[in-house]
Scaffold this active site. Sequence first.
Site, short mmCIF file in Angstrom:
data_model
loop_
_atom_site.label_atom_id
_atom_site.label_comp_id
_atom_site.label_asym_id
_atom_site.label_seq_id
_atom_site.Cartn_x
_atom_site.Cartn_y
_atom_site.Cartn_z
N ILE A 12 45.15 17.57 -13.51
CA ILE A 12 43.90 17.36 -12.76
C ILE A 12 43.46 18.64 -12.08
O ILE A 12 42.27 18.96 -12.01
CB ILE A 12 44.06 16.19 -11.76
CG1 ILE A 12 44.54 14.95 -12.51
CG2 ILE A 12 42.74 15.89 -11.05
CD1 ILE A 12 45.10 13.85 -11.65
N SER A 125 46.57 8.14 -4.34
CA SER A 125 46.69 7.30 -5.53
C SER A 125 46.47 5.84 -5.17
O SER A 125 46.81 5.40 -4.07
CB SER A 125 48.09 7.49 -6.11
OG SER A 125 48.34 6.52 -7.12
N TYR A 150 57.81 7.90 -4.92
CA TYR A 150 56.56 8.62 -5.25
C TYR A 150 55.40 7.98 -4.50
O TYR A 150 54.67 8.66 -3.76
CB TYR A 150 56.29 8.61 -6.77
CG TYR A 150 54.84 8.91 -7.07
CD1 TYR A 150 53.95 7.88 -7.40
CD2 TYR A 150 54.34 10.20 -6.98
CE1 TYR A 150 52.61 8.14 -7.63
CE2 TYR A 150 53.00 10.47 -7.20
CZ TYR A 150 52.15 9.43 -7.53
OH TYR A 150 50.81 9.68 -7.75
N LYS A 154 52.82 9.26 -1.11
CA LYS A 154 51.35 9.26 -1.02
C LYS A 154 50.92 8.54 0.27
O LYS A 154 50.02 8.98 0.98
CB LYS A 154 50.72 8.57 -2.24
CG LYS A 154 50.86 9.36 -3.53
CD LYS A 154 50.24 10.74 -3.43
CE LYS A 154 50.45 11.57 -4.68
NZ LYS A 154 49.98 12.96 -4.50
N PHE A 179 42.68 6.25 -9.56
CA PHE A 179 43.18 5.15 -10.36
C PHE A 179 43.91 5.79 -11.53
O PHE A 179 44.81 6.63 -11.27
CB PHE A 179 42.03 4.16 -10.64
CG PHE A 179 41.85 3.27 -9.43
CD1 PHE A 179 41.34 3.81 -8.25
CD2 PHE A 179 42.27 1.96 -9.43
CE1 PHE A 179 41.23 3.03 -7.08
CE2 PHE A 179 42.17 1.16 -8.29
CZ PHE A 179 41.65 1.69 -7.11
N ARG A 296 57.78 -3.71 -17.76
CA ARG A 296 58.42 -2.53 -17.16
C ARG A 296 58.63 -2.82 -15.67
O ARG A 296 57.65 -3.15 -14.98
CB ARG A 296 57.53 -1.30 -17.35
CG ARG A 296 58.10 -0.02 -16.78
CD ARG A 296 57.29 1.20 -17.18
NE ARG A 296 55.96 1.20 -16.56
CZ ARG A 296 55.10 2.22 -16.67
NH1 ARG A 296 55.40 3.28 -17.40
NH2 ARG A 296 53.94 2.17 -16.06
C1 WQD Z 1 49.61 2.05 -17.44
C2 WQD Z 1 49.88 0.71 -18.12
C3 WQD Z 1 52.21 0.16 -18.29
C4 WQD Z 1 53.35 3.28 -21.13
C5 WQD Z 1 51.22 5.54 -12.79
C6 WQD Z 1 51.37 5.87 -11.32
C7 WQD Z 1 50.06 6.39 -10.79
C8 WQD Z 1 49.68 7.59 -11.60
C9 WQD Z 1 49.47 7.15 -13.06
C10 WQD Z 1 50.56 9.72 -10.94
C11 WQD Z 1 50.97 -0.10 -17.42
C12 WQD Z 1 51.58 0.32 -19.68
C13 WQD Z 1 52.63 2.49 -20.26
C14 WQD Z 1 53.82 2.73 -22.36
C15 WQD Z 1 52.84 0.63 -21.77
N1 WQD Z 1 50.71 8.57 -11.56
N2 WQD Z 1 52.38 1.18 -20.58
N3 WQD Z 1 53.54 1.41 -22.62
O1 WQD Z 1 51.95 2.92 -14.08
O2 WQD Z 1 49.45 2.39 -13.95
O3 WQD Z 1 50.30 4.48 -12.93
O4 WQD Z 1 50.74 6.65 -13.52
O5 WQD Z 1 49.62 10.13 -10.35
O6 WQD Z 1 50.22 6.76 -9.44
O7 WQD Z 1 51.70 4.67 -10.62
O8 WQD Z 1 50.25 4.28 -15.39
O9 WQD Z 1 50.08 5.04 -17.71
O10 WQD Z 1 52.39 4.57 -16.75
O11 WQD Z 1 50.87 2.68 -17.26
O12 WQD Z 1 52.62 -0.57 -22.02
O13 WQD Z 1 54.48 3.40 -23.20
O14 WQD Z 1 50.34 0.96 -19.45
O15 WQD Z 1 53.10 -0.96 -18.30
O16 WQD Z 1 50.65 -1.46 -17.50
P1 WQD Z 1 50.54 3.40 -14.09
P2 WQD Z 1 50.95 4.22 -16.82
#
Ligand code: WQD
Length: 338
Positions: A12, A125, A150, A154, A179, A296
């Site tokens: 970012i 976040s 983490y 924040k 988001f 997860r």
């Molecule tokens: C999104 C969705 C997973 C991988 C986190 C942090 C947030 C920010 C972004 C840092 C969820 C699903 C994911 C995969 C899947 N981090 N998924 N298979 O967890 O919403 O946010 O990352 O700044 O602060 O909390 O993002 O991309 O990990 O997951 O099904 O191989 O995709 O379960 O529902 P998340 P994500």
Amino acid sequence: MKILVTGGLGFIGSHTTVELQNKGYEVVIIDDLSNSTEKVLDGIVAITGKKPVFEKLDLKEKSKVEDFFKRHQDIAGVIHFAASKAVGESVEKPLLYYENNIGTLVYLLKELSKKQRSSFIFSSSCTVYGQADKMPITEDAPVKAAESPYGNTKQIGEEIIQETCKVTPGINAIALRYFNPMGAHPSAEIGELPIGVPQNLVPFITQTGAGIREQISVFGGDYPTEDGTCIRDYIHVVDLAKAHVVALERLLNAKNEENYEVFNVGTGKGSSVLEAIQSFERVSGKKLNYKIVGRRPGDIMTAYADTTKANEVLGWKAESTLDEAMKSAWLWEQKIRK
Ligand code: WQD
């Protein structure tokens, strides 16, 4: 005007540097290269033709931070991205996260406290909301007990800034609660650097599309959502970068009503994991090999932003659709695999 971007070679941070340069700001980047490479500078130059000043510096070293601000007395504003951000890693190494994400913030704020007036943008976040009770999520939704160190850094970071601003009127700060950032600059000169196995959904999707990953696991298909998979608010990183410039200018031009403000930065639209996969299939024309597996641990089910405050008070609105963002992510993936 000279703006300090900490973590400016990150995902970012690099996109925000480009948008700052596009608006005519002189950018100084501090990065410790723990999760980025100096090559990102070439990508920034390829887009804007302007090379930011770059100083490799570990913000955990207090004397180095003090020395930096002595040498750069004309810093008009700071956008602070530098932090560790892997949710899973933070559970295994909490002290690394508290030292890196909190310690560095304190040292930066101590320097800004010495100035007559300063503008400070903090990378926060939507994680701070945990599983919010009401959708879309507004800024006054309650902050819930963090699910990870983490997320806790924040929440603590926001509190530290708020308390500091209360007693230091010279510091004007905005916390941007992101988001889910995704995608890459349309030029495909900068994007999300693939370091290790991706934790986040979109890089895993594009790496599966590129054949680097055999299959993508969809974590949970039994949530009480329309298609059973989790819902998130996926925002194009360029839209997110532009929000930082708008927020910074609100402070530089003293348009802020309080000296600590918070804004959600999302599209206001929720998309499920399967919808993200379908978006990739549409924009790439490729079928994605995925398998629905167990949930997860630590995942919330649904999060998408109420963007009214950012739209009306900040005067910013996300422009890109999920497909446009996914297309940019795919172009980037193909570019780096050449
Ligand atoms: C999104 C969705 C997973 C991988 C986190 C942090 C947030 C920010 C972004 C840092 C969820 C699903 C994911 C995969 C899947 N981090 N998924 N298979 O967890 O919403 O946010 O990352 O700044 O602060 O909390 O993002 O991309 O990990 O997951 O099904 O191989 O995709 O379960 O529902 P998340 P994500």
